[in-house]
Each structure stands twice: as C-alpha cells, then as structure tokens.
Design a protein around this motif. Structure first.
Motif, mmCIF file in Angstrom:
data_model
loop_
_atom_site.group_PDB
_atom_site.id
_atom_site.type_symbol
_atom_site.label_atom_id
_atom_site.label_comp_id
_atom_site.label_asym_id
_atom_site.label_seq_id
_atom_site.Cartn_x
_atom_site.Cartn_y
_atom_site.Cartn_z
ATOM 1 N N PHE A 36 1.198 -1.066 0.280
ATOM 2 C CA PHE A 36 0.098 0.060 0.242
ATOM 3 C C PHE A 36 0.833 1.060 0.200
ATOM 4 C CE2 PHE A 36 -2.877 -3.726 1.655
ATOM 5 C CZ PHE A 36 -3.496 -3.384 0.780
ATOM 6 N N GLU A 37 2.314 1.501 -0.044
ATOM 7 C CA GLU A 37 2.949 2.676 0.404
ATOM 8 C C GLU A 37 3.926 2.268 -0.828
ATOM 9 O OE1 GLU A 37 6.042 1.561 3.334
ATOM 10 O OE2 GLU A 37 4.331 1.154 4.856
ATOM 11 N N GLN A 38 3.538 1.249 -2.321
ATOM 12 C CA GLN A 38 4.667 1.203 -3.472
ATOM 13 C C GLN A 38 3.345 0.919 -4.260
ATOM 14 O OE1 GLN A 38 7.548 -1.830 -2.821
ATOM 15 N NE2 GLN A 38 7.315 -1.220 -0.715
ATOM 16 N N ALA A 39 2.009 1.272 -3.593
ATOM 17 C CA ALA A 39 1.339 1.162 -5.437
ATOM 18 C C ALA A 39 0.268 2.689 -5.364
ATOM 19 C CB ALA A 39 0.471 -0.218 -4.749
ATOM 20 N N PRO A 40 1.303 3.765 -5.919
ATOM 21 C CA PRO A 40 0.511 5.181 -5.638
ATOM 22 C C PRO A 40 -0.494 5.365 -6.699
ATOM 23 C CG PRO A 40 2.492 5.114 -7.505
ATOM 24 C CD PRO A 40 2.292 3.376 -6.403
ATOM 25 N N ARG A 41 -0.822 4.215 -7.430
ATOM 26 C CA ARG A 41 -2.040 4.272 -8.448
ATOM 27 C C ARG A 41 -3.448 3.224 -7.734
ATOM 28 N NH1 ARG A 41 -0.285 2.648 -14.147
ATOM 29 N NH2 ARG A 41 -2.631 3.600 -14.501
ATOM 30 N N LEU A 42 -3.078 2.472 -6.333
ATOM 31 C CA LEU A 42 -3.346 1.737 -6.175
ATOM 32 C C LEU A 42 -4.988 2.483 -5.778
ATOM 33 C CD1 LEU A 42 -4.925 -1.216 -5.838
ATOM 34 C CD2 LEU A 42 -3.415 -0.988 -3.651
ATOM 35 N N ARG A 43 -6.547 1.998 -5.708
ATOM 36 C CA ARG A 43 -7.702 2.424 -5.729
ATOM 37 C C ARG A 43 -8.517 1.417 -4.522
ATOM 38 N NH1 ARG A 43 -10.128 6.566 -8.487
ATOM 39 N NH2 ARG A 43 -9.101 7.688 -10.221
ATOM 40 N N ALA A 44 -8.861 0.557 -4.978
ATOM 41 C CA ALA A 44 -9.288 -0.807 -4.223
ATOM 42 C C ALA A 44 -8.037 -1.572 -3.636
ATOM 43 C CB ALA A 44 -10.551 -0.254 -4.769
ATOM 44 N N ALA A 45 -8.980 -2.427 -2.924
ATOM 45 C CA ALA A 45 -8.069 -3.692 -2.466
ATOM 46 C C ALA A 45 -9.699 -4.222 -3.238
ATOM 47 C CB ALA A 45 -6.924 -4.118 -1.828
ATOM 48 N N ILE A 46 -10.019 -5.824 -3.437
ATOM 49 C CA ILE A 46 -11.728 -5.893 -3.606
ATOM 50 C C ILE A 46 -10.856 -8.060 -2.971
ATOM 51 C CG2 ILE A 46 -13.595 -6.564 -3.940
ATOM 52 C CD1 ILE A 46 -12.740 -4.366 -6.541
ATOM 53 N N ARG A 47 -11.763 -7.937 -1.915
ATOM 54 C CA ARG A 47 -11.471 -9.033 -1.324
ATOM 55 C C ARG A 47 -12.624 -10.130 -2.409
ATOM 56 N NH1 ARG A 47 -10.564 -13.805 -0.633
ATOM 57 N NH2 ARG A 47 -10.757 -14.661 1.615
ATOM 58 N N HIS A 48 -12.103 -11.530 -2.580
ATOM 59 C CA HIS A 48 -12.714 -13.014 -3.602
ATOM 60 C C HIS A 48 -13.479 -13.237 -2.290
ATOM 61 C CE1 HIS A 48 -13.494 -15.818 -5.887
ATOM 62 N NE2 HIS A 48 -13.277 -15.478 -7.039
ATOM 63 N N GLY A 49 -14.671 -13.279 -1.429
ATOM 64 C CA GLY A 49 -14.177 -13.341 -0.651
ATOM 65 C C GLY A 49 -15.315 -12.907 0.523
ATOM 66 N N ALA A 50 -14.735 -13.430 1.653
ATOM 67 C CA ALA A 50 -15.790 -12.091 2.385
ATOM 68 C C ALA A 50 -14.646 -12.220 3.831
ATOM 69 C CB ALA A 50 -16.929 -13.570 3.522
ATOM 70 N N GLY A 51 -14.130 -12.885 4.193
ATOM 71 C CA GLY A 51 -12.890 -12.439 5.444
ATOM 72 C C GLY A 51 -11.784 -11.710 4.548
ATOM 73 N N LEU A 52 -11.856 -11.239 5.736
ATOM 74 C CA LEU A 52 -10.798 -9.527 5.007
ATOM 75 C C LEU A 52 -8.755 -9.598 6.125
ATOM 76 C CD1 LEU A 52 -12.885 -6.325 6.470
ATOM 77 C CD2 LEU A 52 -11.977 -7.113 3.779
ATOM 78 N N ASP A 53 -8.572 -10.634 6.472
ATOM 79 C CA ASP A 53 -7.672 -11.454 7.200
ATOM 80 C C ASP A 53 -6.371 -11.228 6.203
ATOM 81 O OD1 ASP A 53 -9.873 -13.959 6.654
ATOM 82 O OD2 ASP A 53 -7.357 -14.487 7.394
ATOM 83 N N MET A 54 -6.750 -11.194 4.823
ATOM 84 C CA MET A 54 -5.923 -11.026 3.774
ATOM 85 C C MET A 54 -5.323 -9.866 3.409
ATOM 86 S SD MET A 54 -6.581 -14.267 1.375
ATOM 87 C CE MET A 54 -6.776 -15.759 1.763
ATOM 88 N N ILE A 55 -6.631 -8.915 4.036
ATOM 89 C CA ILE A 55 -6.001 -7.261 3.575
ATOM 90 C C ILE A 55 -5.190 -6.771 4.726
ATOM 91 C CG2 ILE A 55 -6.874 -5.306 2.557
ATOM 92 C CD1 ILE A 55 -8.482 -6.703 0.962
#
Length: 324
Positions: A56-75
């Motif tokens: 998240f510090e190294q992706a200046p264009r990143l708008r969204a991280a979208i979980r393919h599923g419900a659990g948010l522990d991967m983000i």
C-alpha cells in the motif's frame, strides 16, 4: 486502460468481464515479493491471497483492494486505510457452499468414510463393511455453531430445517438469533454439542479460542469442524485431544500455516478429515464471488464507492488522492 491485478486465477466469466474494464493480469505467484512487484502499477487488486502491508505504500495508483470472498484477514486493513485505499468484500456469495461442506464433512466423519474407503481398497468388501457397525446417524444430534454471520445462518437453516437437528449458537451478539435455536455461552455449547462448527472470524478474541480447556469440555465422541480460520484452534491442544481420543474427530479446512506441510500430524488420523481450504470453492461459488468482486471493481473505476465498503475511515485520504 486501468491496471487490474488478481492474486490468483478467476472464473473465466469473471476474467472476461474484468477484461472489459481494464488490463487484467494474474500474479505468477502469491508470495509477498511477487505481489509487491506485480501490484505496484495496479489500480484495483482482486484479493485471494494475503497482501503484504508494504504494497500500500508502494502502489501510488491503487484505488481498491477487493476481497474475493468475505474474510478480510488477507488484507492489512490498517495499512490500506492509512494509504487511502478502499477495501471491499463479497459477503454471502459462498455462504451456502461452505454450509453444505459442513454437512458433507460431518457425515464423512460419522460414517467413517476414510477408514471404510481404505479398507475396501486394501482388504475387500467384508473388512470394509465391518466398520459400518460403528458408524453414527446424523439424526438426533445437537449441532453447535460458533459465530452467526452469513455462513452460520446457512448452517443453522440446513441443520434445523433440513435435518431437524437441535441447534445451539454462540455469538458476540444475540441479534437475529432464531427462536428455534438456543443462545448459549461457549462452554455450554462445547459441553452439549455432538458437532461443533466454527464459523467465526479471526480476531484477537477468537485467536486460540478452541484451547485445551474448551476441548476438555467436549463429549468424547463429539466432532469439531473448522471452516473459519486456522488460528482459532490451538493446534497443540487439538493434537493432544486427538491422540488421547478425548474427542471423536475433526474436519479441518483451514490452518495456521497454509499450505499444510505434507508431514503434518493432522494427516495421520483416520478420524480427521483434512481439506485444502476449499469449503467455499465450487464452480458456482467461484463465479458468484468473482462476479461480485468484478462489480465492485467496476464501481470503483467509475469513481463510485463500493457497495460493501469495509473501511469507510479511509474515504478522506482516498478523496485527497483521487478527487471526484
């Protein structure tokens, strides 16, 4: 064209839809170094593997991280929020799929499928059939559900209205608990249930929740089914209970370390069913989860907010990065 990265493969229909929105790429591996490298230019990431916080510090264009599923522990939510990146998920898209797995697993254990299948192949019909005398019916059992989100609700519906089981529920809140289920504490649920199903999220409160004390409360023939997250169970306590035959068996789909090592002790028990984090994966659920994630990506790329917006506290920083 916007850059869209998926950490893993997607259903073909989902990939085709995302390709109409931007340049879709799949990470060649999902270790942290690869994801850092592949994600630097992404505007949207579809998440099926753990993301490193540094991304998240190294992706200046990143708008969204979208979980393919419900659990948010991967983000890593704190890192995403601090960077002003929107996080979304797809709750409920595979809830029925996971709930169906619970009963597949329960009946596999109750009917001693692993032992009977092995005996049939190795020693023949009569040797295998002998084990059927010691199998158990699902009818008449009490099922305990720990965690009552979308999956827990589906497990309750199938247990109560499909099989007529008595159902106990332990949850952080009594909200929406059905009248035909008992709301109890964890200790009471563990001591009264014939089948305990873990459906809770991984939090500081639930990490290691199923420990030696709780396992010691369970009936000696009770089954434990984990479709939540691996660290909810204290593995050493679970292995001790299995070795000492203090519980009847377990079905484990999630683990503290994944992939599970090939020499892990869990793989040595006939009364333990091990699956590779697949309880929520079928062709249909992959399509549903993927389509829901793709629709969230479409909203974000259009300048809208996601429908299942998981970190609204990131909005101010996001607006500073991407003024409307």
């Amino acid at each position: 064209m916007p850059e869209i990265l998926s950490t893993n493969v997607l259903h073909p229909q989902v990939a085709a839809l995302l390709e109409t929105m931007g340049n879709l790429r799949f990470a060649p591996a999902y270790d942290p170094e690869t994801l850092l490298r592949e994600g630097r230019d992404a505007e949207v990431i579809i998440v099926r593997a753990p993301l490193p916080p540094a991304l998240f510090e190294q992706a200046p264009r990143l708008r969204a991280a979208i979980r393919h599923g419900a659990g948010l522990d991967m983000i890593p939510m704190a890192a995403a929020t601090q960077a002003g990146v929107l996080v979304a998920n797809t709750p409920g898209a595979n809830s029925r799929t996971v709930a169906e797995y619970v009963f597949f697993a329960a009946m596999t254990l109750l009917r001693r499928f692993r032992t009977i299948d092995r005996e049939l192949h190795a020693n023949g019909w009569n040797a295998a059939r002998h084990h059927a005398d010691f199998t158990r019916d699902l009818d008449g059992l009490t099922l305990g559900i720990v965690g009552f989100g979308n999956i827990g609700r589906q497990v309750h519906a199938i247990a109560r209205h499909g099989y007529g089981l008595d159902v106990l529920i332990h949850s952080r809140s009594r909200r929406d608990i059905p009248d035909d289920a008992g709301f109890v504490g964890l200790d009471e649920l563990a001591s009264r249930s014939d089948i305990v199903v873990l459906c809770c999220p991984l939090t500081d409160e639930t990490r290691g929740m199923i420990d030696a004390r709780v396992l010691g409360l369970m009936k000696p023939d009770a089954l434990l089914i984990n479709i939540s997250r691996g660290p909810v169970i204290d593995d050493e306590a679970m292995l001790a209970a299995l070795r000492e035959q203090r519980i009847g068996g377990a079905a484990l789909d999630v683990f503290a370390r994944q992939p599970l090592p090939a020499d892990h002790p869990y793989l040595g028990f006939d009364n333990v069913m091990v699956t590779p984090h697949m309880s929520g994966i079928t062709e249909g659920s992959m399509r549903r989860m993927g389509m829901a994630a793709a629709e969230e990506a479409r909203r974000v790329l259009r300048g809208e907010l996601p429908l299942n917006f998981c970190n609204p506290e990131a909005l101010d920083a996001y607006r500073r990065r991407f003024p409307a």
